[in-house]
Design a protein around this motif. Structure first.
Motif, PDB file in Angstrom:
ATOM      1  N   ARG A 101      80.232   9.884  56.199  1.00  5.97           N
ATOM      2  CA  ARG A 101      81.016   9.791  57.433  1.00  5.97           C
ATOM      3  C   ARG A 101      80.625   8.535  58.203  1.00  5.97           C
ATOM      4  O   ARG A 101      81.481   7.797  58.701  1.00  5.97           O
ATOM      5  CB  ARG A 101      80.780  11.047  58.272  1.00  5.97           C
ATOM      6  N   TRP A 102      79.329   8.273  58.323  1.00  7.64           N
ATOM      7  CA  TRP A 102      78.890   7.072  59.034  1.00  7.64           C
ATOM      8  C   TRP A 102      79.426   5.814  58.366  1.00  7.64           C
ATOM      9  O   TRP A 102      79.853   4.882  59.040  1.00  7.64           O
ATOM     10  CB  TRP A 102      77.375   7.000  59.092  1.00  7.64           C
TER      11      TRP A 102
ATOM     12  N   ASP B 277      79.803  13.951  65.655  1.00  6.28           N
ATOM     13  CA  ASP B 277      79.043  13.429  64.529  1.00  6.28           C
ATOM     14  C   ASP B 277      78.475  14.584  63.712  1.00  6.28           C
ATOM     15  O   ASP B 277      77.931  15.535  64.275  1.00  6.28           O
ATOM     16  CB  ASP B 277      77.908  12.546  65.060  1.00  6.28           C
TER      17      ASP B 277
ATOM     18  N   PRO C 265      74.016  10.197  68.249  1.00  7.38           N
ATOM     19  CA  PRO C 265      75.336  10.576  67.741  1.00  7.38           C
ATOM     20  C   PRO C 265      76.141  11.325  68.800  1.00  7.38           C
ATOM     21  O   PRO C 265      75.579  12.029  69.641  1.00  7.38           O
ATOM     22  CB  PRO C 265      74.999  11.493  66.564  1.00  7.38           C
TER      23      PRO C 265
ATOM     24  N   GLN D 231      79.491   3.517  61.444  1.00  9.11           N
ATOM     25  CA  GLN D 231      78.589   3.924  62.512  1.00  9.11           C
ATOM     26  C   GLN D 231      77.136   3.730  62.089  1.00  9.11           C
ATOM     27  O   GLN D 231      76.787   3.936  60.926  1.00  9.11           O
ATOM     28  CB  GLN D 231      78.800   5.404  62.853  1.00  9.11           C
ATOM     29  N   HIS D 232      76.304   3.410  63.046  1.00  7.69           N
ATOM     30  CA  HIS D 232      74.839   3.398  62.959  1.00  7.69           C
ATOM     31  C   HIS D 232      74.235   2.359  62.018  1.00  7.69           C
ATOM     32  O   HIS D 232      73.368   1.624  62.421  1.00  7.69           O
ATOM     33  CB  HIS D 232      74.287   4.781  62.613  1.00  7.69           C
TER      34      HIS D 232
END
Length: 131
Positions: free
Chosen positions: A33-34, A120, A116, A39-40
């Motif tokens: 998903r990230w 998340d 998150p 993301q991140h």
């Protein structure tokens, strides 16, 4: 890439943990998903993907799928293993807060911090499966 070999070694050790399957399944869903939502760990993963394409030019020309999609599992593997290892050993006791867990996970992923949002999957895992 040395980080892939090191992650493989850690993954083999993780397989002996009683919560390995649950931790791996959750970690893989979270890092996927990230990656898909950038993301991140986006910069680190983009750098690794670029290196993989440089080392294996066929990756960019083999099929109609994008190299980013084809190599996703390989690109995210070291962080997926690190996250799974951390999730497997997190204490289940309620005296450990979600913020404590986030600090530990950020440290293991070599991030300055990790915050998150409520959508998340890491947040969902920490708030719904640790009680």
């Amino acid at each position: 890439m040395p980080e892939l070999a090191a992650a493989h070694y850690t993954h083999q050790r993780l397989l002996h943990h009683p919560r390995a399957v649950t931790a791996w399944t959750a970690a893989r869903a979270i890092t996927t998903r990230w990656y898909d939502h950038q993301q991140h760990l986006t910069h680190r993963w983009h750098t690794r993907l670029t290196q993989l394409i440089t080392d294996s030019p066929r990756l960019a020309t083999t099929s109609n799928a994008s190299p980013a999609l084809l190599a996703r599992d390989l690109v995210t593997y070291p962080e997926t293993v690190a996250l799974a290892r951390t999730l497997a050993v997190l204490p289940n006791q309620t005296r450990h807060t979600t913020n404590d867990a986030l600090r530990l996970i950020a440290h293991r992923l070599r991030l300055p911090r990790l915050a998150p949002n409520t959508n998340d999957p890491l947040h969902a895992f920490l708030t719904h499966t640790r009680h």
